[in-house]
Design a protein around this motif. Structure first.
Motif, short mmCIF file in Angstrom:
data_model
loop_
_atom_site.label_atom_id
_atom_site.label_comp_id
_atom_site.label_asym_id
_atom_site.label_seq_id
_atom_site.Cartn_x
_atom_site.Cartn_y
_atom_site.Cartn_z
N GLU A 53 3.12 -24.01 34.04
CA GLU A 53 3.11 -25.44 34.38
C GLU A 53 4.12 -26.22 33.55
O GLU A 53 4.78 -27.13 34.06
CB GLU A 53 1.70 -25.98 34.18
N THR A 93 -9.11 -29.29 31.03
CA THR A 93 -8.40 -29.16 32.31
C THR A 93 -8.40 -27.71 32.80
O THR A 93 -8.64 -27.42 33.97
CB THR A 93 -6.95 -29.64 32.17
N HIS A 94 -8.14 -26.80 31.87
CA HIS A 94 -8.09 -25.39 32.28
C HIS A 94 -9.48 -24.88 32.64
O HIS A 94 -9.63 -24.14 33.64
CB HIS A 94 -7.50 -24.52 31.17
N ASP A 120 -11.79 -26.28 34.00
CA ASP A 120 -12.24 -26.81 35.28
C ASP A 120 -11.54 -26.14 36.48
O ASP A 120 -11.91 -26.37 37.62
CB ASP A 120 -11.97 -28.33 35.32
N ARG A 121 -10.53 -25.30 36.18
CA ARG A 121 -9.75 -24.71 37.27
C ARG A 121 -10.50 -23.60 38.01
O ARG A 121 -10.32 -23.42 39.20
CB ARG A 121 -8.44 -24.11 36.72
N LYS A 152 -9.03 -23.82 41.67
CA LYS A 152 -9.30 -25.12 42.29
C LYS A 152 -8.04 -25.94 42.52
O LYS A 152 -8.05 -26.88 43.32
CB LYS A 152 -10.29 -25.91 41.43
N ASN A 153 -6.96 -25.60 41.81
CA ASN A 153 -5.71 -26.34 42.00
C ASN A 153 -4.87 -25.76 43.13
O ASN A 153 -3.69 -26.11 43.29
CB ASN A 153 -4.91 -26.37 40.69
#
Length: 945
Positions: free
Chosen positions: A724, A695-696, A698-699, A779-780
């Protein structure tokens, strides 16, 4: 060296202080002096307070009048520093004499003093020598035959109270002759003070006893010990103050090459040779007449400069700060000329004088060593082990020649002795250095064109054996500037800004030293890429010559890169370089700033940036050469200038450009490096689940993964996960970066227009000055912005209370509870005075050709608290989005570059909007604290728009 001041040495001395008039006024106030025969009938210590007040007022009036007259003579009659010091000393002498007369003849008269009640007052230290600058302390010795008596105590106290009430800063001691000698034997400072004693008042026989016993019991027996102690004291002082005479804000008294060094020469020569001035050292064969003149000129220059410092500041200021340099330069007779500012010409003269002081100190030490060798006062290591080596004498561990004519008969030996010393790991004897200095005139055109001389020089420059030390020896001896006349023009040439820490010649020699460190692997940790590629170079000699010549045209009206390349074109063949090497040197000098400009001011993920830079470089060999030169250049600017952030930017530019030169700066090459960065981070997050890691990873966009090292990626990852988990709307992380001398502040929050500007404003309100910044949008939709800050004065921003306030101010600013502009106006007090001395021409450049997707805006101006906030506010109000920002600070000058788009993610192509941007940004740059407008309109630049 200044003789003790005498009345006849002061022109129209009564205008400084009329002693007859002063005594008459004191008599009118306090009555006539009491004759000795009436003293026993006079009550002691019963002075009327009102009378004392009137006496003190009269003394103050004469002191003020005298100082005003001395100041007038200095600035209106162009009196010398020597004359000011003599007059100031005379003024103090006469006032002290009047006070003593008043105290001993009116307040505490003594009819028939016993042997134990005799007393004399001596000036010691600089005052005893007669060197009394306008704001200097006065050092006094109350000399007694034995212990202090009640009457003596009354006299000493009354005299000191008068002096203190007059505002004098007094260093004083009350001692017997035995006490003085006992303390002098154990304390070299006391011994030095007594060496300079001068009788002011009182019992002559008592003073003569002290001077005679001092000469017999100390001076005649402890010369070697005194020399060793004073030289050790000097070395420790130099070390404490940076051990360089080329500091840009030098201490002219205590610093290397300053007045204290001249005093040390005086103390040593007076102690050993019993001389009182430089002319007498000629008679003792210590100095030549020319060297004695250099001594007197150096002393006269430094005395005059010290008087200006004291008069301009109204305090005993000894540090020549930037603001004082600018004010004093015209007062010392310097004006702008031939592309050089008056202050630069003035400081160049100062550094040359400081160099002369060093040369003269070395000469005295060499003579003392020679004397001690003959008389066995010192047992120096290696004495008697003389031999020859390649035609030179070896004395101990130092090279010399038999006699000075050796250099005159064969001038190439001047270079040869330095080359042999370098290759053999030896020093050069001070006597040989003195003879070299005396024979510099033989380094003429014939020697400069001599093939052997040029071979020796190039061999020293490119040697594996510490070329920095050898070049510094050549420069200190005056050889480098004579052999390379263009280099001679930059000797002692300062650069009047707060970015460069050294003179141009010192910076250049340091740069050669940094290049040598890169080559021998000493900088693998801090400059790994340069340390790797330096061993792949095919043009090693060209690189060393280019580093030597890269700033050789500084201080000229032409562009120094272009003029430097022109100088190299003529010089390289003389040094024995091939045509190919000469061309390479010229190219490197012409482009020696390019890599810095691109790395620190351009978006390195922008393909057009890389393609344009690659087109300039053209080959991997030149890229490697330019990287090594750039690293050496930056590292030699001064302490703390090189840091990991700059290293990372240069590294990225190097790899991106190499990719372009060897096969194209393409997505495949970039993807490989992104994948490597992600793998390195994943290996550090062993305590995370695989899903969390994915997840990280991909940020971040590619630009994020390519712009930070693995340790920073890990720090960011853990901060983001904590934010988070705790559902924080705002996270502010602070970290002290000791390596770079800055505080790193990272902000993680939701991105929105104007965020970067508002954080910049908050930091300014919190007292932080931003020296660099990086901004990323993940990206978030979250912003990850990092700022490197110092305090407003350029010091460390590391106090716990300041760090605690940062997060609070950022939070309140983002919430709208603090308006940065209003807060900054409240606390705006102007920059420190050292910044006010500088004027940076404001400039705004807007270019739509550098980037394929963004308009690039570059602003240049003088730094100040809140500047970045004000600039970004202009962009925010123009509805522009900042995609990337490069914030660079060079001392007092800031260069900020912004990659911006419109709200529709287009370039800014409206001519009207571009003109408006130039105007508004220019207005921000022009409104500098401390000087109103910056002095000229901001240039719009010539970039395409």
């Amino acid at each position: 060296m200044l003789e003790p001041p005498t009345a006849h040495a002061i022109p129209d001395r009564t205008a400084v202080l009329d002693r007859t008039r002063l005594e008459a006024e004191l008599t009118q106030i306090a009555g006539p002096p009491i004759p000795p025969e009436e003293a026993r009938n006079t009550p002691q210590g019963t002075a009327d307070p009102k009378t004392r007040t009137q006496v003190l007022r009269t003394l103050k009036t004469h002191l003020r009048t005298g100082r005003t007259e001395i100041h007038r003579r200095f600035y209106e009659d162009n009196a010398t520093g020597r004359a000011v010091m003599q007059a100031t000393c005379y003024l103090a002498d006469e006032l002290i004499g009047a006070i003593l007369g008043h105290v001993t003849q009116r307040l505490h008269p003594l009819a028939n003093p016993s042997a134990g009640e005799k007393i004399c007052l001596a000036a010691v230290g600089g005052y005893g020598r007669g060197e009394l600058a306008p704001q200097s302390d006065i050092d006094l010795l109350f000399l007694l035959p034995w212990k202090m008596t009640p009457h003596t105590e009354q006299v000493v106290e009354e005299v000191l109270y008068f002096l203190w009430d007059l505002g004098f800063k007094v260093g004083h001691a009350t001692r017997s002759v035995d006490d003085c000698l006992r303390m002098a034997k154990g304390d070299v400072t006391v011994r030095t003070n007594l060496l300079e004693s001068r009788l002011l008042w009182g019992d002559r026989a008592l003073f003569d006893e002290l001077t005679q016993r001092y000469a017999e019991e100390l001076q005649a027996k402890t010369a070697a010990e005194f020399i060793e102690a004073k030289l050790a004291e000097r070395d420790e002082r130099h070390k404490r103050l940076g051990d360089s005479r080329y500091h840009l804000e030098p201490n002219i008294k205590e610093g290397k090459g300053g007045l204290r060094d001249l005093s040390t020469v005086f103390w040593i020569t007076k102690y050993v040779y019993q001389v009182a001035n430089a002319a007498q050292l000629v008679d003792r064969n210590v100095f030549t007449r020319e060297e004695a003149k250099r001594f007197d000129k150096a002393q006269a220059f430094l005395w005059t400069l010290r008087c200006h410092l004291h008069f301009q500041t109204g305090r005993p200021e000894e540090r020549l700060t930037f603001d004082l340099q600018k004010d004093i330069a015209p007062l010392m007779g310097y004006h702008d000329h031939a592309g050089q500012a008056a202050v630069e010409r003035f400081m160049k003269h100062y550094y040359l004088v400081a160099k002369d002081v060093g040369d003269l100190t070395r000469i005295v030490c060499a003579q003392l060593e020679a004397e001690h060798k003959r008389t066995r006062l010192l047992r120096l290591p290696g004495l008697g082990r003389n031999k020859t080596l390649e035609g030179f004498k070896v004395e101990g561990e130092r090279l010399s020649v038999a006699e000075p004519g050796s250099f005159q008969r064969k001038p190439v030996r001047i270079l040869k002795i330095f080359e042999v010393a370098q290759r053999r790991g030896l020093d050069i004897h001070p006597r040989a250095l003195r003879w070299i200095t005396q024979n510099l005139k033989f380094i003429d055109r014939k020697l400069r064109e001599d093939a052997e001389a040029n071979r020796l020089f190039l061999q020293m420059l490119t040697s594996q054996h510490d070329p920095e030390t050898t070049l510094r020896r050549l420069n200190e001896a005056g050889v480098l500037g004579r052999f390379l006349p263009d280099f001679g023009r930059i000797v002692a040439q300062m650069q009047y800004n707060m970015y460069h820490h050294y003179t141009v010649d010192e910076h250049t020699i340091f740069a050669i030293g940094e290049l040598a460190k890169i080559e021998r692997g000493a900088l693998v940790e801090t400059a790994p890429i340069a340390s790797e590629v330096v061993h792949k170079l095919l043009s090693r000699r060209a690189l060393y010559v280019a580093v030597l010549l890269h700033d050789i045209a500084k201080g000229r009206p032409e562009d120094h890169s272009e003029k430097g390349a022109e100088i190299a074109r003529k010089l390289c063949p003389r040094l024995g370089l091939s045509d190919e090497e000469s061309e390479t040197v010229q190219w490197l000098i012409l482009h020696h700033l390019d890599m810095t400009k691109v790395a620190f001011r351009r978006d390195l993920e922008e393909p057009r940036t890389i393609r344009d830079f690659a087109a300039t470089v053209q080959s991997v060999e030149r890229l490697r050469l330019l990287l090594c030169l750039t690293v050496a250049d930056i590292r030699s600017v001064g302490p703390g200038v090189w840091n990991s952030w700059k290293a990372a930017l240069l590294r990225d530019l190097y790899w991106n450009t190499k990719d372009e030169l060897t096969g194209g700066f393409n997505a495949e090459a970039r993807d490989r490096r992104v994948a490597k960065a992600k793998d390195e981070l994943a290996q550090r997050l062993t305590d995370w689940t695989e899903a969390e890691v994915e997840t990280h990873l991909d940020r971040g966009y590619p630009s994020y993964w390519l712009s930070c090292d693995a340790a920073t990626h890990e720090r960011h990852a853990r901060m983001i996960r904590t934010a988070e988990r705790e559902a924080r709307a705002l996270t502010v992380d602070t970290r002290i970066d000791d390596y770079r001398g800055v505080t790193e502040i990272t902000v993680y929050t939701a991105d929105h227009p104007g965020l970067f500007s508002r954080i910049s404003g908050a930091l300014a309100v919190a007292g932080a000055s931003i020296t660099a910044a990086r901004i990323f949008t993940l990206k978030n939709g979250m912003a990850l912005d990092t700022f490197w800050v110092r305090d407003a004065q350029g010091g460390r921003f590391d106090r716990s209370d300041k760090l605690a306030r940062v997060a609070s101010v950022i939070e309140r600013t983002l919430a709208g509870r603090i308006r940065p502009m209003q807060e900054l106006e409240k606390q705006r007090s102007g920059l420190p005075s050292r910044y006010d001395s500088f004027r940076v021409a404001p400039r705004v450049l807007i270019d739509n050709t550098i980037s394929a997707k963004h308009t690039v805006i570059e602003v240049n101006g003088r730094d100040r608290p809140g500047l970045l906030y004000e600039l970004t506010q202009v962009l925010t109000k123009a509805d522009l989005m900042i995609h990337a920002a490069k914030i660079s600070t060079y001392g007092e000058r800031v260069v900020d570059v912004f990659y911006v788009q419109t709200a529709l993610r287009d370039k800014v192509d409206s001519e009207q909007k571009l003109r408006r941007l130039r105007q508004k940004l220019g207005e921000v740059l022009e409104s500098q604290p401390g000087g109103g407008k910056a002095g000229q309109k901001a240039s719009a630049g010539r970039g395409a728009s």
